[in-house]
Design a protein around this motif. Structure first.
Motif, PDB file in Angstrom:
ATOM      1  N   GLY A  80      19.980  47.908 141.601  1.00 53.07           N
ATOM      2  CA  GLY A  80      20.912  46.899 141.150  1.00 53.07           C
ATOM      3  C   GLY A  80      21.484  46.111 142.311  1.00 53.07           C
ATOM      4  N   GLU A  81      22.532  45.367 142.022  1.00 53.81           N
ATOM      5  CA  GLU A  81      23.156  44.503 143.012  1.00 53.81           C
ATOM      6  C   GLU A  81      24.221  45.262 143.792  1.00 53.81           C
ATOM      7  N   LEU A  82      24.097  45.250 145.098  1.00 55.07           N
ATOM      8  CA  LEU A  82      25.006  45.972 145.989  1.00 55.07           C
ATOM      9  C   LEU A  82      26.166  45.083 146.413  1.00 55.07           C
ATOM     10  N   SER A  83      27.353  45.687 146.436  1.00 55.97           N
ATOM     11  CA  SER A  83      28.528  45.006 146.981  1.00 55.97           C
ATOM     12  C   SER A  83      29.373  46.047 147.707  1.00 55.97           C
ATOM     13  N   ALA A  84      30.344  45.581 148.453  1.00 52.53           N
ATOM     14  CA  ALA A  84      31.230  46.485 149.186  1.00 52.53           C
ATOM     15  C   ALA A  84      32.665  46.019 148.985  1.00 52.53           C
ATOM     16  N   ARG A  85      33.583  46.981 149.036  1.00 53.04           N
ATOM     17  CA  ARG A  85      35.003  46.634 148.951  1.00 53.04           C
ATOM     18  C   ARG A  85      35.754  47.479 149.977  1.00 53.04           C
ATOM     19  N   GLU A  86      36.837  46.934 150.460  1.00 52.61           N
ATOM     20  CA  GLU A  86      37.690  47.625 151.435  1.00 52.61           C
ATOM     21  C   GLU A  86      38.941  48.113 150.725  1.00 52.61           C
TER      22      GLU A  86
ATOM     23  N   ASP B 210      29.351  54.048 144.331  1.00 50.31           N
ATOM     24  CA  ASP B 210      30.041  53.963 143.042  1.00 50.31           C
ATOM     25  C   ASP B 210      29.202  53.037 142.174  1.00 50.31           C
ATOM     26  N   CYS B 211      28.691  53.562 141.068  1.00 49.18           N
ATOM     27  CA  CYS B 211      27.775  52.794 140.219  1.00 49.18           C
ATOM     28  C   CYS B 211      28.430  52.440 138.895  1.00 49.18           C
ATOM     29  N   SER B 212      28.075  51.271 138.376  1.00 49.04           N
ATOM     30  CA  SER B 212      28.539  50.859 137.056  1.00 49.04           C
ATOM     31  C   SER B 212      27.366  50.294 136.275  1.00 49.04           C
ATOM     32  N   LEU B 213      27.275  50.725 135.039  1.00 48.34           N
ATOM     33  CA  LEU B 213      26.223  50.306 134.120  1.00 48.34           C
ATOM     34  C   LEU B 213      26.925  49.610 132.963  1.00 48.34           C
TER      35      LEU B 213
ATOM     36  N   ASN C 164      21.278  40.377 146.393  1.00 41.29           N
ATOM     37  CA  ASN C 164      20.659  41.504 147.075  1.00 41.29           C
ATOM     38  C   ASN C 164      20.416  42.620 146.061  1.00 41.29           C
ATOM     39  N   VAL C 165      19.309  43.331 146.222  1.00 43.59           N
ATOM     40  CA  VAL C 165      18.964  44.417 145.315  1.00 43.59           C
ATOM     41  C   VAL C 165      18.715  45.665 146.136  1.00 43.59           C
ATOM     42  N   LEU C 166      19.302  46.752 145.713  1.00 47.66           N
ATOM     43  CA  LEU C 166      19.137  48.030 146.385  1.00 47.66           C
ATOM     44  C   LEU C 166      18.547  49.021 145.396  1.00 47.66           C
ATOM     45  N   CYS C 167      17.549  49.784 145.836  1.00 47.28           N
ATOM     46  CA  CYS C 167      16.959  50.850 145.033  1.00 47.28           C
ATOM     47  C   CYS C 167      17.177  52.159 145.770  1.00 47.28           C
ATOM     48  N   VAL C 168      17.775  53.148 145.099  1.00 50.02           N
ATOM     49  CA  VAL C 168      18.040  54.443 145.728  1.00 50.02           C
ATOM     50  C   VAL C 168      17.731  55.570 144.757  1.00 50.02           C
ATOM     51  N   THR C 169      17.456  56.726 145.338  1.00 49.66           N
ATOM     52  CA  THR C 169      17.282  57.954 144.583  1.00 49.66           C
ATOM     53  C   THR C 169      18.318  58.938 145.094  1.00 49.66           C
ATOM     54  N   GLY C 170      18.993  59.602 144.189  1.00 51.66           N
ATOM     55  CA  GLY C 170      20.001  60.567 144.596  1.00 51.66           C
ATOM     56  C   GLY C 170      20.470  61.394 143.415  1.00 51.66           C
ATOM     57  N   ASN C 171      21.499  62.173 143.645  1.00 45.82           N
ATOM     58  CA  ASN C 171      22.063  63.037 142.611  1.00 45.82           C
ATOM     59  C   ASN C 171      23.434  62.529 142.202  1.00 45.82           C
ATOM     60  N   LEU C 172      23.756  62.710 140.923  1.00 47.71           N
ATOM     61  CA  LEU C 172      25.063  62.306 140.434  1.00 47.71           C
ATOM     62  C   LEU C 172      26.122  63.255 140.972  1.00 47.71           C
ATOM     63  N   GLY C 173      27.213  62.690 141.452  1.00 49.49           N
ATOM     64  CA  GLY C 173      28.297  63.486 142.010  1.00 49.49           C
ATOM     65  C   GLY C 173      29.317  63.913 140.971  1.00 49.49           C
ATOM     66  N   ARG C 174      29.301  63.273 139.816  1.00 47.27           N
ATOM     67  CA  ARG C 174      30.227  63.613 138.740  1.00 47.27           C
ATOM     68  C   ARG C 174      29.620  63.131 137.426  1.00 47.27           C
TER      69      ARG C 174
ATOM     70  N   GLN D  85      29.450  49.684 146.233  1.00 56.69           N
ATOM     71  CA  GLN D  85      29.380  49.628 144.781  1.00 56.69           C
ATOM     72  C   GLN D  85      28.037  49.066 144.367  1.00 56.69           C
ATOM     73  N   LEU D  86      27.483  49.610 143.292  1.00 59.02           N
ATOM     74  CA  LEU D  86      26.191  49.154 142.784  1.00 59.02           C
ATOM     75  C   LEU D  86      26.334  48.824 141.314  1.00 59.02           C
ATOM     76  N   ARG D  87      26.075  47.559 140.965  1.00 60.16           N
ATOM     77  CA  ARG D  87      26.035  47.161 139.557  1.00 60.16           C
ATOM     78  C   ARG D  87      24.604  47.402 139.094  1.00 60.16           C
ATOM     79  N   VAL D  88      24.413  48.463 138.352  1.00 59.31           N
ATOM     80  CA  VAL D  88      23.084  48.968 138.013  1.00 59.31           C
ATOM     81  C   VAL D  88      22.387  48.065 137.000  1.00 59.31           C
ATOM     82  N   SER D  89      21.138  47.699 137.319  1.00 60.81           N
ATOM     83  CA  SER D  89      20.323  46.950 136.365  1.00 60.81           C
ATOM     84  C   SER D  89      19.266  47.858 135.742  1.00 60.81           C
TER      85      SER D  89
END
Length: 116
Positions: A71-77, A45-48, A2-12, A85-89
């Motif tokens: 990138g590829e979207l995943s979720a964790r509990e 939560d993004c990781s590059l 799955n691929v998710l594309c979003v626009t937003g602001n960095l929180g940190r 979580q988004l593994r950014v491509s």
């Protein structure tokens, strides 16, 4: 996949660290969903990973910077909460940098031409 594309602001500000033999750059992106009284903020939560995380890019990933990520979207509990979580491509800097007034892409090009 799955691929998710979003626009937003960095929180940190982005954090760069070593994970085994790889470099990872972590940051959070706040995106807005809904409108009016139904408006809410969703945090990712993004990781590059790899070469993208090693260069000058992380220094441009500061709190408030507007970005477009995909990138590829995943979720964790964890403790009854779901974290996205988004593994950014791909990542694009959009908007302006807080400290210069120049668009981020122009600021990055200027920095690269000075160092290269």
């Amino acid at each position: 996949m799955n691929v998710l594309c979003v626009t937003g602001n960095l929180g940190r500000d982005a954090e760069v660290r070593q994970a085994g033999n790889s470099t990872v750059c972590s940051f959070s992106v706040a995106m807005t969903a809904g409108y009016g009284g139904n408006k809410q903020t969703i945090w990712l939560d993004c990781s590059l990973w790899g070469r993208q995380a090693e260069g000058a890019l992380p220094s441009y990933l500061t709190r408030g910077q507007q970005v477009a990520v995909s990138g590829e979207l995943s979720a964790r509990e964890h403790e009854g909460k779901t974290y996205l979580q988004l593994r950014v491509s791909t990542i694009d800097l959009i908007g302006k940098r807080e400290d210069s007034g120049q668009p981020a892409a122009q600021q990055q090009q200027a920095t690269q031409s000075q160092t290269g």
